[in-house]
Design a protein around this motif. Structure first.
Motif, PDB file in Angstrom:
ATOM      1  N   GLN A  37       0.851  -1.204   0.000  1.00 21.03           N
ATOM      2  CA  GLN A  37       0.000   0.000   0.000  1.00 21.03           C
ATOM      3  C   GLN A  37       0.881   1.246   0.000  1.00 21.03           C
ATOM      4  N   GLY A  40      -1.651   6.958   0.635  1.00 15.90           N
ATOM      5  CA  GLY A  40      -2.788   7.578  -0.037  1.00 15.90           C
ATOM      6  C   GLY A  40      -3.410   6.743  -1.138  1.00 15.90           C
ATOM      7  N   ALA A  42      -4.768   2.589  -2.592  1.00 15.96           N
ATOM      8  CA  ALA A  42      -5.372   1.334  -2.165  1.00 15.96           C
ATOM      9  C   ALA A  42      -4.320   0.239  -2.048  1.00 15.96           C
ATOM     10  N   PRO A  43      -4.526  -0.738  -1.174  1.00 12.74           N
ATOM     11  CA  PRO A  43      -3.633  -1.902  -1.136  1.00 12.74           C
ATOM     12  C   PRO A  43      -3.711  -2.675  -2.449  1.00 12.74           C
ATOM     13  N   THR A  44      -2.586  -3.224  -2.873  1.00 11.48           N
ATOM     14  CA  THR A  44      -2.561  -4.079  -4.061  1.00 11.48           C
ATOM     15  C   THR A  44      -1.939  -5.415  -3.698  1.00 11.48           C
TER      16      THR A  44
ATOM     17  N   PHE B 105      -8.715  -3.734  -4.283  1.00 16.38           N
ATOM     18  CA  PHE B 105      -9.224  -2.643  -3.477  1.00 16.38           C
ATOM     19  C   PHE B 105      -9.499  -1.393  -4.315  1.00 16.38           C
ATOM     20  N   GLY B 106     -10.524  -0.661  -3.908  1.00 12.33           N
ATOM     21  CA  GLY B 106     -10.761   0.663  -4.457  1.00 12.33           C
ATOM     22  C   GLY B 106      -9.878   1.690  -3.761  1.00 12.33           C
TER      23      GLY B 106
END
Lengths: 110, 114
Positions: A37, A40, A42-44, B105-106
């Protein structure tokens, strides 16, 4: 109870190798995930382990030992863009519950 | 761009207001999730929906009310919130709820309750 521990912060140098550890105690185990992450954002998804051993994916590898409740994420040939938080998450046996660790903030210095 | 969008990106609301957060996924997934991310606390799973049916509710206060009209859309209705509810609310989706499916995730909605 549920408990996942990770170091809060780590610092490493560009081009180096860093290992981020994760220990867990959860109600059952049905897989462990690592996410990245950036601030600022989103987690990937990075990796998934359900069996003991090492999973390699390019510069990133993830290891799991179910008997020890332990995993690590290994990042090789560090780049500045690898500066981010790394989240360890365990999927429990029952239901679809995910338990996330507090995350490790990695800073890669030139 | 992960294929999961959230609106609004930022929201400021008073404790007596009612607002809704919206999430939409364009990935053809069947499972959707709401998470809360507070400063210096781990990501907390709030709700799970699989094929529009709620399958998990992690002891979330009733002032948070989820709605999933179809597999592509997820809402979080908010009313009479408290200042401690200020956080980043993340939506995620996955192909299904089988253990190996990763979540996408968004970008999240940054909520401030005044």
């Amino acid at each position: 109870g549920q408990n996942i521990d990770q170091p809060t912060e780590m610092t490493a140098t560009e081009g180096a190798i860093v290992q981020i550890n994760c220990t867990y105690q959860t109600s059952g185990f049905n897989g462990l995930f690592w996410y990245q992450q950036h601030a600022g954002e989103a987690p990937t998804f990075l990796s998934y382990n359900v069996l003991d051993g090492l999973e390699e994916k390019g510069r990133f590898s993830s290891f799991l030992s179910r008997s020890k409740g332990y995993s690590y994420l290994l990042l090789k040939e560090l780049q500045m863009k690898d500066s981010a938080s790394y989240l360890c998450a365990v999927r429990e046996n029952y239901g679809q519950n995910f338990v996330f660790g507090p995350g490790t903030r990695l800073s890669v210095l030139p | 761009e992960t294929g999961v969008t959230q609106t609004p990106r930022h929201l400021v609301m008073g404790m007596t207001n009612k607002k809704s957060l919206k999430c939409e996924q364009h990935l053809g997934h069947n499972a959707m999730y709401w998470y809360k991310q507070s400063a210096k606390k781990p990501l907390e799973l709030m709700f799970v929906y699989n094929f529009k049916e709620q399958t998990e509710n992690n002891s979330v206060p009733s002032r948070f009310s989820p709605e999933c009209p179809n597999s592509s859309h997820l809402f979080l209705h908010l009313h009479t919130l408290q200042p401690e509810d200020s956080a980043l609310y993340l939506c995620a989706s996955s192909q299904g709820t089988s253990p190996s499916y990763e979540q996408y995730f968004g970008p999240g909605t940054r909520l401030t309750v005044t």
